[in-house]
Design a protein around this motif. Structure first.
Motif, PDB file in Angstrom:
ATOM      1  N   SER A 144      -0.636  -7.824   1.900  1.00 57.40           N
ATOM      2  CA  SER A 144      -0.055  -6.493   2.089  1.00 57.40           C
ATOM      3  C   SER A 144       0.280  -6.286   3.558  1.00 57.40           C
ATOM      4  CB  SER A 144      -1.027  -5.415   1.625  1.00 57.40           C
ATOM      5  OG  SER A 144      -2.202  -5.419   2.417  1.00 57.40           O
ATOM      6  N   TYR A 145       1.018  -5.218   3.837  1.00 60.27           N
ATOM      7  CA  TYR A 145       1.356  -4.868   5.220  1.00 60.27           C
ATOM      8  C   TYR A 145       0.565  -3.619   5.587  1.00 60.27           C
ATOM      9  CZ  TYR A 145       4.387  -3.870   9.294  1.00 60.27           C
ATOM     10  OH  TYR A 145       4.880  -3.617  10.550  1.00 60.27           O
ATOM     11  N   LYS A 146       1.183  -2.485   5.712  1.00 59.23           N
ATOM     12  CA  LYS A 146       0.487  -1.259   6.083  1.00 59.23           C
ATOM     13  C   LYS A 146       0.204  -0.397   4.851  1.00 59.23           C
ATOM     14  CE  LYS A 146       2.321  -0.979  10.786  1.00 59.23           C
ATOM     15  NZ  LYS A 146       3.075  -0.166  11.766  1.00 59.23           N
ATOM     16  N   ARG A 147      -0.873   0.367   4.952  1.00 55.89           N
ATOM     17  CA  ARG A 147      -1.261   1.262   3.862  1.00 55.89           C
ATOM     18  C   ARG A 147      -1.562   2.651   4.409  1.00 55.89           C
ATOM     19  NH1 ARG A 147      -2.724  -0.997  -1.052  1.00 55.89           N
ATOM     20  NH2 ARG A 147      -2.447  -3.255  -1.090  1.00 55.89           N
ATOM     21  N   LYS A 148      -1.303   3.658   3.580  1.00 57.96           N
ATOM     22  CA  LYS A 148      -1.669   5.022   3.936  1.00 57.96           C
ATOM     23  C   LYS A 148      -3.114   5.291   3.499  1.00 57.96           C
ATOM     24  CE  LYS A 148       2.692   7.584   3.878  1.00 57.96           C
ATOM     25  NZ  LYS A 148       2.427   8.360   5.094  1.00 57.96           N
ATOM     26  N   ARG A 149      -3.872   5.921   4.373  1.00 56.03           N
ATOM     27  CA  ARG A 149      -5.247   6.249   4.018  1.00 56.03           C
ATOM     28  C   ARG A 149      -5.311   7.628   3.358  1.00 56.03           C
ATOM     29  NH1 ARG A 149     -10.592   6.951   7.992  1.00 56.03           N
ATOM     30  NH2 ARG A 149     -11.953   7.780   6.341  1.00 56.03           N
ATOM     31  N   LEU A 150      -6.038   7.703   2.234  1.00 57.29           N
ATOM     32  CA  LEU A 150      -6.334   8.977   1.596  1.00 57.29           C
ATOM     33  C   LEU A 150      -7.695   9.444   2.087  1.00 57.29           C
ATOM     34  CD1 LEU A 150      -5.731  11.233  -0.419  1.00 57.29           C
ATOM     35  CD2 LEU A 150      -6.743   9.793  -2.218  1.00 57.29           C
ATOM     36  N   PHE A 151      -7.728  10.605   2.739  1.00 64.19           N
ATOM     37  CA  PHE A 151      -8.966  11.142   3.294  1.00 64.19           C
ATOM     38  C   PHE A 151      -9.691  12.011   2.270  1.00 64.19           C
ATOM     39  CE2 PHE A 151      -6.532  10.088   7.060  1.00 64.19           C
ATOM     40  CZ  PHE A 151      -7.488   9.574   7.916  1.00 64.19           C
ATOM     41  N   ILE A 152     -10.952  12.305   2.542  1.00 65.89           N
ATOM     42  CA  ILE A 152     -11.767  13.109   1.644  1.00 65.89           C
ATOM     43  C   ILE A 152     -11.174  14.498   1.451  1.00 65.89           C
ATOM     44  CG2 ILE A 152     -13.263  13.963   3.492  1.00 65.89           C
ATOM     45  CD1 ILE A 152     -14.353  12.989  -0.083  1.00 65.89           C
ATOM     46  N   SER A 153     -10.360  14.942   2.404  1.00 62.00           N
ATOM     47  CA  SER A 153      -9.707  16.251   2.293  1.00 62.00           C
ATOM     48  C   SER A 153      -8.615  16.270   1.237  1.00 62.00           C
ATOM     49  CB  SER A 153      -9.102  16.644   3.642  1.00 62.00           C
ATOM     50  OG  SER A 153      -8.078  15.723   4.006  1.00 62.00           O
ATOM     51  N   GLY A 154      -8.224  15.071   0.761  1.00 60.61           N
ATOM     52  CA  GLY A 154      -7.115  14.977  -0.187  1.00 60.61           C
ATOM     53  C   GLY A 154      -5.773  14.824   0.493  1.00 60.61           C
ATOM     54  N   ARG A 155      -5.769  14.659   1.811  1.00 57.81           N
ATOM     55  CA  ARG A 155      -4.529  14.476   2.565  1.00 57.81           C
ATOM     56  C   ARG A 155      -4.371  13.010   2.959  1.00 57.81           C
ATOM     57  NH1 ARG A 155      -2.233  19.196   4.178  1.00 57.81           N
ATOM     58  NH2 ARG A 155      -1.054  18.178   5.824  1.00 57.81           N
ATOM     59  N   TYR A 156      -3.108  12.594   3.075  1.00 58.40           N
ATOM     60  CA  TYR A 156      -2.816  11.213   3.465  1.00 58.40           C
ATOM     61  C   TYR A 156      -2.568  11.114   4.960  1.00 58.40           C
ATOM     62  CZ  TYR A 156      -2.496   9.279  -1.242  1.00 58.40           C
ATOM     63  OH  TYR A 156      -2.800   8.830  -2.496  1.00 58.40           O
ATOM     64  N   GLY A 157      -3.028  10.026   5.545  1.00 55.94           N
ATOM     65  CA  GLY A 157      -2.769   9.727   6.945  1.00 55.94           C
ATOM     66  C   GLY A 157      -1.539   8.853   7.088  1.00 55.94           C
ATOM     67  N   PRO A 158      -1.212   8.443   8.301  1.00 52.15           N
ATOM     68  CA  PRO A 158      -0.061   7.555   8.520  1.00 52.15           C
ATOM     69  C   PRO A 158      -0.357   6.146   8.014  1.00 52.15           C
ATOM     70  CG  PRO A 158      -1.265   7.877  10.556  1.00 52.15           C
ATOM     71  CD  PRO A 158      -1.897   8.803   9.566  1.00 52.15           C
ATOM     72  N   ARG A 159       0.674   5.349   7.865  1.00 46.91           N
ATOM     73  CA  ARG A 159       0.502   3.949   7.480  1.00 46.91           C
ATOM     74  C   ARG A 159      -0.224   3.206   8.590  1.00 46.91           C
ATOM     75  NH1 ARG A 159       4.888   2.162   8.384  1.00 46.91           N
ATOM     76  NH2 ARG A 159       5.129   0.289   7.135  1.00 46.91           N
ATOM     77  N   GLU A 160      -1.099   2.277   8.226  1.00 47.46           N
ATOM     78  CA  GLU A 160      -1.837   1.514   9.227  1.00 47.46           C
ATOM     79  C   GLU A 160      -2.190   0.132   8.675  1.00 47.46           C
ATOM     80  OE1 GLU A 160      -6.144   2.839   9.520  1.00 47.46           O
ATOM     81  OE2 GLU A 160      -5.234   4.653   8.686  1.00 47.46           O
ATOM     82  N   LEU A 161      -2.404  -0.791   9.590  1.00 45.00           N
ATOM     83  CA  LEU A 161      -2.843  -2.132   9.223  1.00 45.00           C
ATOM     84  C   LEU A 161      -4.333  -2.118   8.939  1.00 45.00           C
ATOM     85  CD1 LEU A 161      -0.979  -4.294  11.908  1.00 45.00           C
ATOM     86  CD2 LEU A 161      -0.514  -4.301   9.453  1.00 45.00           C
ATOM     87  N   LEU A 162      -4.745  -2.689   7.817  1.00 49.56           N
ATOM     88  CA  LEU A 162      -6.174  -2.826   7.544  1.00 49.56           C
ATOM     89  C   LEU A 162      -6.747  -4.047   8.246  1.00 49.56           C
ATOM     90  CD1 LEU A 162      -6.537  -1.895   3.763  1.00 49.56           C
ATOM     91  CD2 LEU A 162      -6.607  -0.449   5.788  1.00 49.56           C
ATOM     92  N   SER A 163      -5.896  -5.001   8.535  1.00 47.88           N
ATOM     93  CA  SER A 163      -6.308  -6.211   9.236  1.00 47.88           C
ATOM     94  C   SER A 163      -5.119  -6.711  10.049  1.00 47.88           C
ATOM     95  CB  SER A 163      -6.759  -7.284   8.239  1.00 47.88           C
ATOM     96  OG  SER A 163      -6.997  -8.516   8.890  1.00 47.88           O
ATOM     97  N   SER A 164      -5.385  -7.230  11.237  1.00 49.44           N
ATOM     98  CA  SER A 164      -4.293  -7.702  12.091  1.00 49.44           C
ATOM     99  C   SER A 164      -3.493  -8.817  11.434  1.00 49.44           C
ATOM    100  CB  SER A 164      -4.853  -8.171  13.437  1.00 49.44           C
ATOM    101  OG  SER A 164      -5.799  -9.224  13.241  1.00 49.44           O
TER     102      SER A 164
END
Length: 388
Positions: A144-164
């Motif tokens: 995979s490339y970048k993924r959006k994080r789902l926070f406990i608030s129910g809101r999504y964060g920006p796309r990010e790398l889980l591993s370099s």
């Protein structure tokens, strides 16, 4: 009473109070067994435009992403070319399909098992497909490339790398592209520009651009003063026979464009393009001074006995007089006519060009390149007959 939660191949015991079997407190009234947890839970989700751009544009609502009737008409002629990932529904607007997401395991467990305390998170969990737990040692191997994080608030964060290592899963393209033809106060746009391949790559047609990059594009944003404006197709598009991606910032009272209503000369803006299978593309440019009013032609078409009149800012006309700015015309045969070749006059507010000196009828482009205000473009037609 001990309960079991199963996520794909992973199972965990949990209870509402501390027990010998569930000694680890995750949250008040939630205890789990003492085992190694996955690093995260991954999956995919379908997102509305509001949800997809939530991390960067939290002030926008779903109404801000509705397309005008004129844009809907454009969509009928130029539908989005990445139908695999981007879908437009007249009643619901834009949706992004199969968006890669991830959730910290602790957040997932709390949101899943305590729905009454975290209803927004629980609601989002119900929209996610293919939930798979991933342990720390498995992260680098994810395809995979970048993924959006789902926070406990129910809101999504920006796309990010889980591993370099995941950066290697996409094609490099930034160095193959260039940012060109910045236009100010063009038609209904306060600012517009294009992105195209460098000449050495031989991308000279719509079809070549489409296959090489265009059909994979799914997002376009422009950021000024840390405020991001999400552009929707057809705020940005490419169409036959062009071989480039183009975009424009509408002069509009709509909230979505508000961050670009006013700017100061010298401000930086960043353009970001996302395309499936490719690295994120970013260009940064420096804005010219904003015009208080766009330049205007006295008519949209002229005949040979008339005089073309351009009304524009006094400082632009002064630049033309002192040759700090230059003017050129592109005739219907794509020949360039410079200001030195033209018989034209200037006063405090206007530029006058008698049309009798033109030899070709058809569509013309008039360009003024100003050091202060950037490139200005006006379009007009020349006809043989009186158009009045």
């Amino acid at each position: 009473m001990v309960h079991t939660l199963t996520i794909d191949h992973f199972s965990i015991y949990y209870d509402s109070h501390k027990t010998e079997q569930c000694p680890i407190q995750l949250y008040p009234s939630l205890y789990i067994e003492d085992i190694t947890l996955p690093a995260c839970i991954i999956g995919t989700a379908t997102m509305s435009a509001e949800l997809f751009y939530q991390a960067d544009c939290s002030e926008l609502s779903c109404e801000d992403y509705q397309l005008s009737e004129s844009f809907q008409q454009i969509l009928k002629r130029f539908p989005h070319t990445n139908q695999k990932q981007v879908q437009f529904l007249l009643e619901d607007g834009y949706h992004w399909k199969d968006v890669p997401i991830y959730i910290e395991t602790k957040d997932y467990l709390i949101g899943k098992l305590l729905p009454e305390k975290f209803p927004a998170m629980h609601q989002q969990l119900g929209t996610i497909q293919q939930l798979i737990p991933i342990f720390a040692e498995e992260l680098p191997a994810l395809n995979s490339y970048k993924r959006k994080r789902l926070f406990i608030s129910g809101r999504y964060g920006p796309r990010e790398l889980l591993s370099s290592e995941h950066a290697a899963h996409v094609q490099p393209i930034q160095q193959k592209l260039r940012y060109v033809n910045e236009l100010y106060a063009f038609a209904h746009y306060s600012y517009a520009a294009m992105i195209e391949f460098l000449p050495e790559y031989g991308i000279t047609s719509y079809e070549a651009f489409h296959e090489a990059y265009g059909k994979y594009i799914y997002s376009f944003t422009i950021t000024r003063n840390q405020q991001t404006i999400p552009l929707l197709w057809p705020d940005y598009l490419y169409h036959q026979p062009e071989n480039h991606l183009e975009f424009g910032m509408l002069n509009s009272p709509l909230t979505r464009y508000a961050a670009f209503n006013d700017w100061q000369a010298g401000e930086k803006v960043t353009i970001e393009v996302l395309a499936d299978g490719f690295e994120d593309v970013r260009f940064t440019t420096t804005l010219k001074k904003q015009l208080q009013a766009p330049p205007k032609l006295s008519q949209s078409s002229y005949h040979l006995k008339e005089t073309l009149t351009v009304s524009t800012a006094e400082d632009i006309l002064l630049e033309l007089k002192t040759q700090e700015a230059y003017l050129e015309l592109l005739d219907p045969q794509k020949n360039i006519i410079t200001m030195e070749q033209l018989d034209c006059q200037l006063d405090k507010n206007n530029l006058f060009i008698p049309c009798c000196q033109f030899t070709e009828t058809g569509r013309y482009q008039l360009k003024i390149n100003s050091n202060t205000h950037g490139q200005l473009l006006l379009l007009f037609a020349l006809t043989k007959e009186d158009n009045k």
